[in-house]
Scaffold this motif. Structure first.
Motif, PDB file in Angstrom:
ATOM      1  N   ARG A  89      27.762  46.004  31.760  1.00  0.00           N
ATOM      2  CA  ARG A  89      27.268  46.108  30.392  1.00  0.00           C
ATOM      3  C   ARG A  89      26.456  47.403  30.313  1.00  0.00           C
ATOM      4  NH1 ARG A  89      23.549  42.962  32.993  1.00  0.00           N
ATOM      5  NH2 ARG A  89      21.370  43.258  32.411  1.00  0.00           N
ATOM      6  N   GLU A  90      26.079  47.813  29.117  1.00  0.00           N
ATOM      7  CA  GLU A  90      25.244  49.007  28.961  1.00  0.00           C
ATOM      8  C   GLU A  90      23.825  48.651  29.395  1.00  0.00           C
ATOM      9  OE1 GLU A  90      24.081  51.197  25.050  1.00  0.00           O
ATOM     10  OE2 GLU A  90      26.116  51.813  25.627  1.00  0.00           O
ATOM     11  N   LEU A  91      23.311  49.411  30.360  1.00  0.00           N
ATOM     12  CA  LEU A  91      21.989  49.117  30.929  1.00  0.00           C
ATOM     13  C   LEU A  91      20.968  50.130  30.446  1.00  0.00           C
ATOM     14  CD1 LEU A  91      23.139  48.469  34.607  1.00  0.00           C
ATOM     15  CD2 LEU A  91      22.591  46.755  32.872  1.00  0.00           C
ATOM     16  N   LYS A  92      19.856  49.649  29.920  1.00  0.00           N
ATOM     17  CA  LYS A  92      18.741  50.512  29.541  1.00  0.00           C
ATOM     18  C   LYS A  92      18.046  50.989  30.813  1.00  0.00           C
ATOM     19  CE  LYS A  92      17.861  48.255  25.144  1.00  0.00           C
ATOM     20  NZ  LYS A  92      16.898  47.516  24.317  1.00  0.00           N
ATOM     21  N   PRO A  93      17.203  52.027  30.734  1.00  0.00           N
ATOM     22  CA  PRO A  93      16.438  52.434  31.925  1.00  0.00           C
ATOM     23  C   PRO A  93      15.663  51.234  32.496  1.00  0.00           C
ATOM     24  CG  PRO A  93      16.260  54.111  30.237  1.00  0.00           C
ATOM     25  CD  PRO A  93      16.962  52.934  29.604  1.00  0.00           C
ATOM     26  N   GLY A  94      15.807  51.025  33.803  1.00  0.00           N
ATOM     27  CA  GLY A  94      15.200  49.874  34.467  1.00  0.00           C
ATOM     28  C   GLY A  94      16.086  48.640  34.461  1.00  0.00           C
ATOM     29  N   GLY A  95      17.180  48.668  33.697  1.00  0.00           N
ATOM     30  CA  GLY A  95      18.096  47.530  33.629  1.00  0.00           C
ATOM     31  C   GLY A  95      18.915  47.405  34.889  1.00  0.00           C
ATOM     32  N   GLN A  96      19.352  46.172  35.165  1.00  0.00           N
ATOM     33  CA  GLN A  96      20.132  45.948  36.382  1.00  0.00           C
ATOM     34  C   GLN A  96      21.169  44.857  36.199  1.00  0.00           C
ATOM     35  OE1 GLN A  96      17.544  44.514  39.596  1.00  0.00           O
ATOM     36  NE2 GLN A  96      15.873  44.551  38.136  1.00  0.00           N
ATOM     37  N   GLU A  97      22.227  44.959  36.978  1.00  0.00           N
ATOM     38  CA  GLU A  97      23.263  43.938  37.095  1.00  0.00           C
ATOM     39  C   GLU A  97      23.438  43.704  38.586  1.00  0.00           C
ATOM     40  OE1 GLU A  97      26.138  44.259  33.395  1.00  0.00           O
ATOM     41  OE2 GLU A  97      27.273  44.315  35.257  1.00  0.00           O
ATOM     42  N   MET A  98      22.879  42.611  39.064  1.00  0.00           N
ATOM     43  CA  MET A  98      22.886  42.366  40.506  1.00  0.00           C
ATOM     44  C   MET A  98      24.249  41.864  41.001  1.00  0.00           C
ATOM     45  SD  MET A  98      19.999  43.479  41.011  1.00  0.00           S
ATOM     46  CE  MET A  98      19.627  43.141  42.695  1.00  0.00           C
ATOM     47  N   THR A  99      24.920  41.043  40.214  1.00  0.00           N
ATOM     48  CA  THR A  99      26.206  40.491  40.635  1.00  0.00           C
ATOM     49  C   THR A  99      27.214  40.620  39.500  1.00  0.00           C
ATOM     50  OG1 THR A  99      25.668  38.262  39.870  1.00  0.00           O
ATOM     51  CG2 THR A  99      25.089  38.803  42.154  1.00  0.00           C
ATOM     52  N   GLY A 100      28.479  40.466  39.854  1.00  0.00           N
ATOM     53  CA  GLY A 100      29.529  40.479  38.851  1.00  0.00           C
ATOM     54  C   GLY A 100      30.863  40.121  39.467  1.00  0.00           C
ATOM     55  N   GLU A 101      31.792  39.701  38.589  1.00  0.00           N
ATOM     56  CA  GLU A 101      33.145  39.355  39.025  1.00  0.00           C
ATOM     57  C   GLU A 101      34.082  40.513  38.749  1.00  0.00           C
ATOM     58  OE1 GLU A 101      34.642  35.724  37.344  1.00  0.00           O
ATOM     59  OE2 GLU A 101      32.737  34.693  37.648  1.00  0.00           O
ATOM     60  N   LEU A 102      35.063  40.681  39.621  1.00  0.00           N
ATOM     61  CA  LEU A 102      36.081  41.708  39.422  1.00  0.00           C
ATOM     62  C   LEU A 102      37.062  41.253  38.348  1.00  0.00           C
ATOM     63  CD1 LEU A 102      36.814  42.699  43.130  1.00  0.00           C
ATOM     64  CD2 LEU A 102      35.356  43.886  41.481  1.00  0.00           C
ATOM     65  N   LYS A 103      37.623  42.209  37.595  1.00  0.00           N
ATOM     66  CA  LYS A 103      38.628  41.916  36.572  1.00  0.00           C
ATOM     67  C   LYS A 103      39.985  41.611  37.183  1.00  0.00           C
ATOM     68  CE  LYS A 103      36.977  44.670  32.700  1.00  0.00           C
ATOM     69  NZ  LYS A 103      37.365  45.734  31.772  1.00  0.00           N
ATOM     70  N   GLU A 104      40.222  42.169  38.367  1.00  0.00           N
ATOM     71  CA  GLU A 104      41.512  42.023  39.048  1.00  0.00           C
ATOM     72  C   GLU A 104      41.312  41.263  40.353  1.00  0.00           C
ATOM     73  OE1 GLU A 104      44.417  43.184  37.817  1.00  0.00           O
ATOM     74  OE2 GLU A 104      43.420  44.070  36.074  1.00  0.00           O
ATOM     75  N   VAL A 105      42.294  40.465  40.724  1.00  0.00           N
ATOM     76  CA  VAL A 105      42.242  39.738  41.994  1.00  0.00           C
ATOM     77  C   VAL A 105      42.733  40.677  43.094  1.00  0.00           C
ATOM     78  CG1 VAL A 105      43.153  37.764  43.291  1.00  0.00           C
ATOM     79  CG2 VAL A 105      42.584  37.517  40.861  1.00  0.00           C
ATOM     80  N   LEU A 106      41.889  40.861  44.100  1.00  0.00           N
ATOM     81  CA  LEU A 106      42.250  41.683  45.254  1.00  0.00           C
ATOM     82  C   LEU A 106      42.486  40.794  46.462  1.00  0.00           C
ATOM     83  CD1 LEU A 106      39.593  44.537  44.905  1.00  0.00           C
ATOM     84  CD2 LEU A 106      41.967  44.549  44.110  1.00  0.00           C
ATOM     85  N   GLU A 107      43.345  41.232  47.353  1.00  0.00           N
ATOM     86  CA  GLU A 107      43.604  40.487  48.585  1.00  0.00           C
ATOM     87  C   GLU A 107      42.381  40.528  49.493  1.00  0.00           C
ATOM     88  OE1 GLU A 107      47.089  41.912  50.560  1.00  0.00           O
ATOM     89  OE2 GLU A 107      48.285  41.901  48.723  1.00  0.00           O
ATOM     90  N   THR A 108      42.294  39.549  50.393  1.00  0.00           N
ATOM     91  CA  THR A 108      41.217  39.529  51.377  1.00  0.00           C
ATOM     92  C   THR A 108      41.277  40.802  52.210  1.00  0.00           C
ATOM     93  OG1 THR A 108      41.269  37.120  51.465  1.00  0.00           O
ATOM     94  CG2 THR A 108      40.273  38.239  53.334  1.00  0.00           C
ATOM     95  N   GLY A 109      40.115  41.393  52.439  1.00  0.00           N
ATOM     96  CA  GLY A 109      40.039  42.630  53.221  1.00  0.00           C
ATOM     97  C   GLY A 109      39.135  43.649  52.560  1.00  0.00           C
ATOM     98  N   LYS A 110      39.244  44.876  53.040  1.00  0.00           N
ATOM     99  CA  LYS A 110      38.412  45.979  52.539  1.00  0.00           C
ATOM    100  C   LYS A 110      39.255  46.880  51.639  1.00  0.00           C
ATOM    101  CE  LYS A 110      35.153  46.005  56.369  1.00  0.00           C
ATOM    102  NZ  LYS A 110      34.012  45.479  55.644  1.00  0.00           N
ATOM    103  N   HIS A 111      38.662  47.290  50.515  1.00  0.00           N
ATOM    104  CA  HIS A 111      39.386  48.087  49.529  1.00  0.00           C
ATOM    105  C   HIS A 111      38.536  49.284  49.091  1.00  0.00           C
ATOM    106  CE1 HIS A 111      42.268  44.782  48.945  1.00  0.00           C
ATOM    107  NE2 HIS A 111      41.210  44.009  49.125  1.00  0.00           N
TER     108      HIS A 111
END
Length: 163
Positions: A89-111
């Protein structure tokens, strides 16, 4: 004409003949450069190695718009093909987003992925600059590691500046 006066403009920067102009003070120049840099710099934090315990789980993104910024911020994460995986989302100064879900499903592993932080003028809503940083997204990572990171967000975050 009686009662009229001629006016002559004075050059306030004039010096006596032969006097040399003083060079600018180096400290004043540095201070001006620092001031201009602070007014146009943009700082943010993001976890450079976000961990998602499963493809559908929330990950520890740790996105923070520095309180010193004068700009709002939005972060977009894309994969190597440019596919959008996450949009904050749009974050004001000092704003934070600690967690979130991905829009796309990725396979297990590193990307490998790229996070682009956009600096947004709060008055006009226009993007005034952006900066990119690389990420390694882990799917199927350790839940204990994920929880510990959320509790102590900061040590793995990357700091970047827009100039």
């Amino acid at each position: 004409a009686a009662g009229s006066y001629a006016s002559m403009g004075m050059d306030t920067n004039a010096r006596p003949a032969g006097e040399k102009e003083m060079p600018p003070d180096p400290e004043e120049i540095l201070e001006q450069i620092r001031k201009e840099a602070e007014e146009t710099s943009f700082r943010f934090k993001i976890n450079s190695e976000p961990n998602f315990t499963s493809p559908e789980a929330e990950g520890d993104l740790c996105i923070i718009n520095s309180p010193e910024n004068t700009f709002y911020m939005r972060v977009v994460v894309t994969d190597g093909s440019g596919r959008e995986l996450y949009r904050s989302r749009e974050l004001k100064p000092g704003g934070q987003e600690m967690t979130g879900e991905l829009k796309e499903v990725l396979e297990t592993g590193k990307h490998p992925a790229t996070a682009t932080a956009y600096a947004i003028d709060p008055g006009t809503g226009t993007t005034v600059g952006s900066v990119e940083t690389g990420l390694i997204i882990t799917i199927g990572g350790n839940q204990q590691e994920h929880s510990r990171y959320i509790a102590a967000c900061g040590s793995l975050c990357a700091r970047r500046r827009v100039r």
